[in-house]
Motif scaffolding. Sequence first.
Motif, mmCIF file in Angstrom:
data_model
loop_
_atom_site.group_PDB
_atom_site.id
_atom_site.type_symbol
_atom_site.label_atom_id
_atom_site.label_comp_id
_atom_site.label_asym_id
_atom_site.label_seq_id
_atom_site.Cartn_x
_atom_site.Cartn_y
_atom_site.Cartn_z
ATOM 1 N N UNK A 127 52.224 4.808 96.722
ATOM 2 C CA UNK A 127 53.581 4.946 97.221
ATOM 3 C C UNK A 127 54.419 5.842 96.344
ATOM 4 N N UNK A 128 55.673 6.005 96.745
ATOM 5 C CA UNK A 128 56.605 6.886 96.053
ATOM 6 C C UNK A 128 57.941 6.180 95.871
ATOM 7 N N UNK A 129 58.572 6.400 94.742
ATOM 8 C CA UNK A 129 59.928 5.911 94.514
ATOM 9 C C UNK A 129 60.786 7.091 94.066
ATOM 10 N N UNK A 130 61.896 7.287 94.761
ATOM 11 C CA UNK A 130 62.849 8.334 94.391
ATOM 12 C C UNK A 130 64.193 7.666 94.135
ATOM 13 N N UNK A 131 64.730 7.864 92.948
ATOM 14 C CA UNK A 131 66.064 7.374 92.610
ATOM 15 C C UNK A 131 66.947 8.579 92.312
ATOM 16 N N UNK A 132 68.148 8.604 92.900
ATOM 17 C CA UNK A 132 69.030 9.743 92.660
ATOM 18 C C UNK A 132 70.475 9.268 92.532
ATOM 19 N N UNK A 133 71.254 10.065 91.804
ATOM 20 C CA UNK A 133 72.657 9.769 91.550
ATOM 21 C C UNK A 133 73.475 10.946 92.071
ATOM 22 N N UNK A 134 74.151 10.805 93.219
ATOM 23 C CA UNK A 134 74.943 11.917 93.772
ATOM 24 C C UNK A 134 75.928 12.457 92.736
ATOM 25 N N UNK A 135 76.051 13.763 92.698
ATOM 26 C CA UNK A 135 76.841 14.435 91.667
ATOM 27 C C UNK A 135 78.338 14.272 91.950
ATOM 28 N N UNK A 136 79.051 13.634 91.032
ATOM 29 C CA UNK A 136 80.497 13.429 91.180
ATOM 30 C C UNK A 136 81.261 14.746 91.122
ATOM 31 N N UNK A 137 80.631 15.803 90.622
ATOM 32 C CA UNK A 137 81.280 17.117 90.618
ATOM 33 C C UNK A 137 81.258 17.758 92.008
#
Length: 388
Positions: free
Chosen positions: A165-175
């Motif tokens: 499987x795959x796990x992708x974690x991301x944090x949208x850029x506040x800029x």
Amino acid sequence: MSGEGMRYDAADIEVLEGREAVRKRPGMWVGSTGERGLHQMVFDIVGWAVRAVLATGGGCVDVTLTPDGGVRVADDGTAVPFEGAGDGSALGLEALLTSLRAGPEPDGRHIALVGHCSVGLLVVNALSSRLTAEVRCGGVHRVQEHARGVALAPPAAVGPTRTSGTTVAFWPDAEIFETTQCSFAVLAERFRQVAFLNRSLEISLTDERRTGGPRKVRFRYPEGVRDFVSALDAETGAALEPDVIAFEREDPRMAGTMEVALLWGGSREERLHSFANSRLTHEGGTHVDGFHDGVAAAVTAWARRRGLLTAQDAGPGADRITEGLTAVVSVKLDRPEFLGPIRGLLGGTQVRACVGQAVREHLGTWFQERPDRAAAIVDRIIRDRHRQ
């Protein structure tokens, strides 16, 4: 202003490629820098995970909204290695995360489109302040970190694994974004729809941002659109016919499958939800036209056989036939023809003919097998017609 001051030539053209192009014009790729664009990013990663799960015949996708504003999407489907296929026939995950032209938008009947489009993994990566990708395949668990679309280091092995499987974690850029807080309700409603439309799929959504403790919902519907219509009907009250009329059929003429469920309830409104390859078709299309054709033909034919209409009588209008009807029409096509700028209208003349025929035949058989229940439905339609 003089013509000299308005001169414009090749030297004035700014060429942006890859992550630079995405970060320069984010609204072009995800629709907006507000909440809608934020949700499109989530839908794109979830769509990737759903496709991986459906490729194996079914499984789970778990979505988590983390306390620090991140989104983590984990699946137990077929993992794409970071380097891709050894023979070069398939792109690796690293290329998909860093190359804008890594491949065309995925399509086909086995593809579930979760967002309004599939913008590609690079877009999500480029519009995130950081992103972590984890791949579990071949007995090895590997991880790669990215910052604003750039890989910080090659993929690194962090240990053995017995899972895939795959796990992708991301944090949208506040800029980039006006807000980095996703709406739990908006995500949950869309994930619920996708689970209804893909019966082998299970989707969970967990919100860890709440001060009162995590909130979690899980969606899995083994009966597919039959469960969908039952849920919609529960919102309106008791139906004349408690059993949902449902069927699934493949038709090579339209190169795809259809899944239809319907019932007549006590309300005066039609509630019809239509989808093509799990994409909501807001404007309808040929699958909806075919559904209406088939229902009208089955109702009219049954009424004539029962003497409720003579050969000279015109059949009841579509507005009468679909009054109080709750229905879901879902088609999955190898080559869907979407029309219009937002692709909310399905084309394809064969789709209309195939869906119309299937609905007419299945509903006609249902009427014959349940004459008393059919009478309650058709008599009301004909009675209301005569009152006009």
